[in-house]
Design a protein around this motif. Sequence first.
Motif, PDB file in Angstrom:
ATOM      1  N   PHE A  85      -6.005   2.695   3.895  1.00  0.00           N
ATOM      2  CA  PHE A  85      -5.288   3.475   2.880  1.00  0.00           C
ATOM      3  C   PHE A  85      -4.733   2.562   1.801  1.00  0.00           C
ATOM      4  N   TRP A  86      -4.060   1.500   2.211  1.00  0.00           N
ATOM      5  CA  TRP A  86      -3.431   0.624   1.224  1.00  0.00           C
ATOM      6  C   TRP A  86      -4.462  -0.217   0.484  1.00  0.00           C
ATOM      7  N   ARG A  87      -5.608  -0.451   1.106  1.00  0.00           N
ATOM      8  CA  ARG A  87      -6.673  -1.132   0.376  1.00  0.00           C
ATOM      9  C   ARG A  87      -7.204  -0.222  -0.734  1.00  0.00           C
ATOM     10  N   ALA A  88      -7.252   1.072  -0.461  1.00  0.00           N
ATOM     11  CA  ALA A  88      -7.695   2.018  -1.487  1.00  0.00           C
ATOM     12  C   ALA A  88      -6.653   2.163  -2.597  1.00  0.00           C
ATOM     13  N   VAL A  89      -5.382   2.084  -2.237  1.00  0.00           N
ATOM     14  CA  VAL A  89      -4.324   2.151  -3.252  1.00  0.00           C
ATOM     15  C   VAL A  89      -4.434   0.980  -4.217  1.00  0.00           C
ATOM     16  N   GLY A  90      -4.729  -0.191  -3.681  1.00  0.00           N
ATOM     17  CA  GLY A  90      -4.962  -1.361  -4.519  1.00  0.00           C
ATOM     18  C   GLY A  90      -3.720  -1.881  -5.213  1.00  0.00           C
ATOM     19  N   TYR A 243       9.962  10.769  12.779  1.00  0.00           N
ATOM     20  CA  TYR A 243      10.167  12.099  12.216  1.00  0.00           C
ATOM     21  C   TYR A 243       9.623  12.142  10.789  1.00  0.00           C
ATOM     22  N   TRP A 244       8.294  12.046  10.707  1.00  0.00           N
ATOM     23  CA  TRP A 244       7.567  12.083   9.441  1.00  0.00           C
ATOM     24  C   TRP A 244       6.359  12.995   9.609  1.00  0.00           C
ATOM     25  N   PRO A 245       5.847  13.591   8.532  1.00  0.00           N
ATOM     26  CA  PRO A 245       4.879  14.690   8.670  1.00  0.00           C
ATOM     27  C   PRO A 245       3.517  14.309   9.221  1.00  0.00           C
ATOM     28  N   GLN A 246       3.163  13.017   9.293  1.00  0.00           N
ATOM     29  CA  GLN A 246       1.889  12.687   9.921  1.00  0.00           C
ATOM     30  C   GLN A 246       1.965  12.774  11.442  1.00  0.00           C
ATOM     31  N   TYR A 247       3.184  12.741  11.995  1.00  0.00           N
ATOM     32  CA  TYR A 247       3.346  12.740  13.446  1.00  0.00           C
ATOM     33  C   TYR A 247       3.807  14.083  14.006  1.00  0.00           C
ATOM     34  N   THR A 248       4.593  14.818  13.248  1.00  0.00           N
ATOM     35  CA  THR A 248       5.219  16.022  13.793  1.00  0.00           C
ATOM     36  C   THR A 248       5.560  16.986  12.665  1.00  0.00           C
ATOM     37  N   ALA A 249       5.862  18.212  13.028  1.00  0.00           N
ATOM     38  CA  ALA A 249       6.293  19.196  12.036  1.00  0.00           C
ATOM     39  C   ALA A 249       7.716  18.875  11.575  1.00  0.00           C
ATOM     40  N   ILE A 250       7.934  18.926  10.270  1.00  0.00           N
ATOM     41  CA  ILE A 250       9.273  18.739   9.713  1.00  0.00           C
ATOM     42  C   ILE A 250       9.931  20.117   9.688  1.00  0.00           C
ATOM     43  N   THR A 251      10.852  20.329  10.601  1.00  0.00           N
ATOM     44  CA  THR A 251      11.431  21.661  10.786  1.00  0.00           C
ATOM     45  C   THR A 251      12.807  21.808  10.152  1.00  0.00           C
ATOM     46  N   VAL A 252      13.582  20.730  10.091  1.00  0.00           N
ATOM     47  CA  VAL A 252      14.932  20.784   9.521  1.00  0.00           C
ATOM     48  C   VAL A 252      15.222  19.471   8.804  1.00  0.00           C
ATOM     49  N   GLY A 325      -6.374   9.645 -11.504  1.00  0.00           N
ATOM     50  CA  GLY A 325      -5.634   8.398 -11.411  1.00  0.00           C
ATOM     51  C   GLY A 325      -4.386   8.487 -10.566  1.00  0.00           C
ATOM     52  N   ALA A 326      -4.060   9.671 -10.039  1.00  0.00           N
ATOM     53  CA  ALA A 326      -2.897   9.795  -9.167  1.00  0.00           C
ATOM     54  C   ALA A 326      -3.158   9.039  -7.866  1.00  0.00           C
ATOM     55  N   PRO A 327      -2.126   8.450  -7.282  1.00  0.00           N
ATOM     56  CA  PRO A 327      -2.339   7.689  -6.043  1.00  0.00           C
ATOM     57  C   PRO A 327      -2.719   8.595  -4.888  1.00  0.00           C
ATOM     58  N   PRO A 328      -3.433   8.071  -3.899  1.00  0.00           N
ATOM     59  CA  PRO A 328      -3.758   8.873  -2.719  1.00  0.00           C
ATOM     60  C   PRO A 328      -2.496   9.267  -1.959  1.00  0.00           C
ATOM     61  N   ARG A 329      -2.608  10.295  -1.159  1.00  0.00           N
ATOM     62  CA  ARG A 329      -1.449  10.810  -0.430  1.00  0.00           C
ATOM     63  C   ARG A 329      -1.429  10.252   0.991  1.00  0.00           C
ATOM     64  N   LEU A 330      -0.372   9.532   1.286  1.00  0.00           N
ATOM     65  CA  LEU A 330      -0.269   8.831   2.563  1.00  0.00           C
ATOM     66  C   LEU A 330      -0.228   9.777   3.751  1.00  0.00           C
ATOM     67  N   PHE A 331       0.623  10.788   3.687  1.00  0.00           N
ATOM     68  CA  PHE A 331       0.812  11.640   4.858  1.00  0.00           C
ATOM     69  C   PHE A 331      -0.454  12.427   5.189  1.00  0.00           C
ATOM     70  N   GLY A 332      -1.192  12.840   4.157  1.00  0.00           N
ATOM     71  CA  GLY A 332      -2.453  13.525   4.412  1.00  0.00           C
ATOM     72  C   GLY A 332      -3.466  12.607   5.067  1.00  0.00           C
ATOM     73  N   PHE A 333      -3.566  11.381   4.561  1.00  0.00           N
ATOM     74  CA  PHE A 333      -4.476  10.405   5.164  1.00  0.00           C
ATOM     75  C   PHE A 333      -4.136  10.170   6.629  1.00  0.00           C
ATOM     76  N   ALA A 334      -2.863   9.878   6.909  1.00  0.00           N
ATOM     77  CA  ALA A 334      -2.463   9.524   8.269  1.00  0.00           C
ATOM     78  C   ALA A 334      -2.618  10.705   9.219  1.00  0.00           C
ATOM     79  N   ARG A 335      -2.273  11.910   8.757  1.00  0.00           N
ATOM     80  CA  ARG A 335      -2.400  13.073   9.640  1.00  0.00           C
ATOM     81  C   ARG A 335      -3.862  13.355   9.965  1.00  0.00           C
TER      82      ARG A 335
END
Length: 448
Positions: A85-90, A243-252, A325-335
């Motif tokens: 991911f970070w290699r793609a961000v450059g 407690y981040w969205p790639q690992y679990t649902a953000i409920t509160v 040109g917008a940066p890639p989305r980290l949480f989508g990649f990781a999930r």
Amino acid sequence: MAGRNRDTAPGGWLGVCALLACNVASLAYFIRSFLDHRRRRRTATRPVANADVAIRPHSWEHYFTLAPGAVLNLELGDPTMYEPFWRAVGPRATTVIPGSDTMSYFSDAGAGELCWFLEPEFERAVRRLHRVVGNAAVDDQDGGGYHFVVGNGATQLFQAAMYALSCDADDDAKPVPVVSAAPYYSTNLQLSGHFRWAGDANAFTGENYIELVCSPNNPDGAVREAALSSSGTAKLIHDLVYYWPQYTAITVRAAHDIMLFTLSKITGHAGTRIGWALVRDRDVARKMVYFVDRSTIGVSKDSQLRATKILGVVSDAYELPHAAGAPPRLFGFARRRLAERWRALRAAVAASSGAFSLQEETSGYCNFAKQTVAACPAFAWLRCDKDGVEDCAAFLAGLKIVARGGEQFGGDARCVRINMMDRDQVFDLLVRRIASLKIEQPDYLDAF
């Protein structure tokens, strides 16, 4: 012919020609390798035009190779899964620090601030990301008003929080017991006259204690609340590093008295060694700052500036328009990556015909993703159900798989914790080895 110079003999000319041919071939190979390396670097660092573009899963393979019979060390939570991911961000995430910068012990905020070694832009970047994700109440309108303490990773902040909550206890109450519900993360406590490890919270009786609440839990990914009542002189520390969205649902929006986070579990930058605490009580925050000050004389300003840049890239991807040109989305990649891995591991466990089992899959509505999502924990809590196996870690060692045994988490030795965030080659080999091990069925079953 006998008088001909040896250098002009036919054999000599053949040798010269052969040497010249080898040199030409070597030069061609060198040029090809050089151009191929430049091409790969351009591919790896080229900005991604579409924020939702899929990143090639094996774009790092020219840096990393793994022999088929290699030992797979999955004991630690090394998050190298994030490398592509970070290699793609450059260059977007590159931080340049002039040699004359960050030379003072003190931050730009000055020595009069509560956390005198905290870089103000780092705090702003962290609070911004929490607002984007909605996983912690960082503003007054959210009921927050939290003080910000930076540390050298979450481990140091654990120690700082336990010190802050126990240093003023009555002498007859020291050392204050520290508990957590099993299976718990095996935090290595420093020797201290202020606090002591007291094990499983479910087996503890007493009123004066500190409870560590890890949610989602390490090692099994379970969403947790405090196991004990927080009445009396009890104190709680909430470890929310997963407690981040790639690992679990953000409920509160979490709004606990002490909440711990770390960069490595969000972005994968474990080597930067940065964590932070959101602390409601100013006096507790002041004592935590004192602990960090006395133990490491602050926190690297270079690391804070690098983390500021990295977190800014993550937030930009969700706050800026989805233009080219917008940066890639980290949480989508990781999930996506973790979801693929969990499907593969569950299939491998099913193929083992009962030799192994995993924690149950859970799901919930995620306020960040605006949909119901399945949990994708950073670790697998793998149980060995094979007859005669009492120590799963020792059994897996025979398959050249290194995992942390369940007894180190106050749990069953038939369980192990396995890192789900290693490189693709490591994980692919893990899946193949797990699937290859099956419980042999009795011969008479073949007739059915």
